[in-house]
Design a protein around this motif. Structure first.
Motif, mmCIF file in Angstrom:
data_model
loop_
_atom_site.group_PDB
_atom_site.id
_atom_site.type_symbol
_atom_site.label_atom_id
_atom_site.label_comp_id
_atom_site.label_asym_id
_atom_site.label_seq_id
_atom_site.Cartn_x
_atom_site.Cartn_y
_atom_site.Cartn_z
ATOM 1 N N MET A 1 -7.945 1.404 4.815
ATOM 2 C CA MET A 1 -6.880 2.038 4.058
ATOM 3 C C MET A 1 -7.356 3.433 3.666
ATOM 4 S SD MET A 1 -5.003 0.645 0.646
ATOM 5 C CE MET A 1 -3.688 -0.061 1.618
ATOM 6 N N ASN A 2 -6.526 4.428 3.945
ATOM 7 C CA ASN A 2 -6.954 5.794 3.646
ATOM 8 C C ASN A 2 -6.527 6.213 2.236
ATOM 9 O OD1 ASN A 2 -4.326 7.042 3.640
ATOM 10 N ND2 ASN A 2 -4.348 7.046 5.865
ATOM 11 N N ALA A 3 -7.024 7.358 1.807
ATOM 12 C CA ALA A 3 -6.795 7.846 0.451
ATOM 13 C C ALA A 3 -5.308 8.034 0.147
ATOM 14 C CB ALA A 3 -7.554 9.150 0.240
ATOM 15 N N ASP A 4 -4.543 8.541 1.107
ATOM 16 C CA ASP A 4 -3.104 8.742 0.885
ATOM 17 C C ASP A 4 -2.384 7.418 0.646
ATOM 18 O OD1 ASP A 4 -3.318 11.500 1.143
ATOM 19 O OD2 ASP A 4 -2.836 11.467 3.284
ATOM 20 N N GLU A 5 -2.758 6.393 1.379
ATOM 21 C CA GLU A 5 -2.135 5.076 1.211
ATOM 22 C C GLU A 5 -2.460 4.494 -0.160
ATOM 23 O OE1 GLU A 5 -2.052 3.396 5.780
ATOM 24 O OE2 GLU A 5 -3.968 3.423 4.704
ATOM 25 N N LEU A 9 0.302 3.609 -3.187
ATOM 26 C CA LEU A 9 0.406 2.304 -3.848
ATOM 27 C C LEU A 9 0.354 2.450 -5.359
ATOM 28 C CD1 LEU A 9 -1.855 0.041 -1.608
ATOM 29 C CD2 LEU A 9 0.581 -0.268 -2.036
ATOM 30 N N ILE A 10 -0.577 3.256 -5.847
ATOM 31 C CA ILE A 10 -0.707 3.443 -7.298
ATOM 32 C C ILE A 10 0.535 4.140 -7.844
ATOM 33 C CG2 ILE A 10 -2.033 4.536 -9.140
ATOM 34 C CD1 ILE A 10 -4.531 4.177 -7.307
ATOM 35 N N TYR A 55 -5.361 -1.554 -10.960
ATOM 36 C CA TYR A 55 -5.731 -2.632 -10.037
ATOM 37 C C TYR A 55 -4.525 -3.505 -9.688
ATOM 38 C CZ TYR A 55 -10.570 -1.329 -10.909
ATOM 39 O OH TYR A 55 -11.752 -0.634 -10.992
ATOM 40 N N ASP A 56 -3.650 -3.739 -10.657
ATOM 41 C CA ASP A 56 -2.434 -4.516 -10.376
ATOM 42 C C ASP A 56 -1.544 -3.795 -9.368
ATOM 43 O OD1 ASP A 56 -3.250 -6.521 -12.098
ATOM 44 O OD2 ASP A 56 -1.881 -5.938 -13.726
ATOM 45 N N ALA A 57 -1.470 -2.466 -9.477
ATOM 46 C CA ALA A 57 -0.652 -1.693 -8.529
ATOM 47 C C ALA A 57 -1.216 -1.809 -7.110
ATOM 48 C CB ALA A 57 -0.586 -0.232 -8.954
ATOM 49 N N LEU A 58 -2.528 -1.977 -7.002
ATOM 50 C CA LEU A 58 -3.161 -2.091 -5.683
ATOM 51 C C LEU A 58 -3.109 -3.512 -5.127
ATOM 52 C CD1 LEU A 58 -6.204 0.203 -6.360
ATOM 53 C CD2 LEU A 58 -4.275 0.683 -4.846
ATOM 54 N N GLY A 59 -2.901 -4.484 -6.002
ATOM 55 C CA GLY A 59 -2.757 -5.880 -5.574
ATOM 56 C C GLY A 59 -3.913 -6.375 -4.733
ATOM 57 N N ASP A 65 -8.968 -4.379 1.512
ATOM 58 C CA ASP A 65 -9.049 -3.069 2.165
ATOM 59 C C ASP A 65 -9.925 -2.047 1.455
ATOM 60 O OD1 ASP A 65 -7.160 -3.891 4.135
ATOM 61 O OD2 ASP A 65 -5.554 -3.522 2.705
ATOM 62 N N ILE A 66 -10.159 -2.244 0.170
ATOM 63 C CA ILE A 66 -10.926 -1.276 -0.615
ATOM 64 C C ILE A 66 -12.188 -1.966 -1.110
ATOM 65 C CG2 ILE A 66 -10.912 0.242 -2.623
ATOM 66 C CD1 ILE A 66 -7.799 0.145 -2.419
ATOM 67 N N HIS A 67 -13.321 -1.432 -0.717
ATOM 68 C CA HIS A 67 -14.591 -2.044 -1.110
ATOM 69 C C HIS A 67 -14.952 -1.693 -2.555
ATOM 70 C CE1 HIS A 67 -18.587 -3.699 -0.777
ATOM 71 N NE2 HIS A 67 -19.081 -2.562 -1.189
ATOM 72 N N ALA A 68 -14.764 -0.437 -2.930
ATOM 73 C CA ALA A 68 -15.104 0.003 -4.284
ATOM 74 C C ALA A 68 -14.159 1.117 -4.708
ATOM 75 C CB ALA A 68 -16.538 0.495 -4.325
#
Length: 84
Positions: A1-5, A9-10, A55-59, A65-68
């Motif tokens: 998942m890239n930064a724009d995605e 989401l947020i 974090y809720d917005a990212l689900g 998809d996001i490690h950290a």
């Protein structure tokens, strides 16, 4: 998942959010991201509540998809003081 995605989401999950996603200093891993999030939805919330909202917005993306993710959150007035 890239930064724009991640930013999209947020922004879609938080009221009037202004989101900037970068890679933390020294990180060359695409899965390590830093988020600066400014939203009026954070007004009156504790820092823990604000981060939980992000974090809720990212689900499920936080576990798949996001490690950290390094998160900095501000209500608009707080951000103006921080920038000042």
């Amino acid at each position: 998942m890239n930064a724009d995605e991640v930013a999209e989401l947020i922004e879609s999950g938080l009221e009037d959010a202004d989101v900037t996603i970068t890679h933390p200093r020294g990180s060359h891993d695409e899965d390590h991201l830093a988020a600066l999030v400014v939203s009026p939805a954070f007004e009156g919330k504790t820092l823990v509540e604000q981060h939980r909202m992000v974090y809720d917005a990212l689900g499920d993306h936080m576990t798949t998809d996001i490690h950290a993710l390094e998160v900095k959150t501000y209500a608009p007035e707080e951000y103006e003081e921080y920038e000042g």
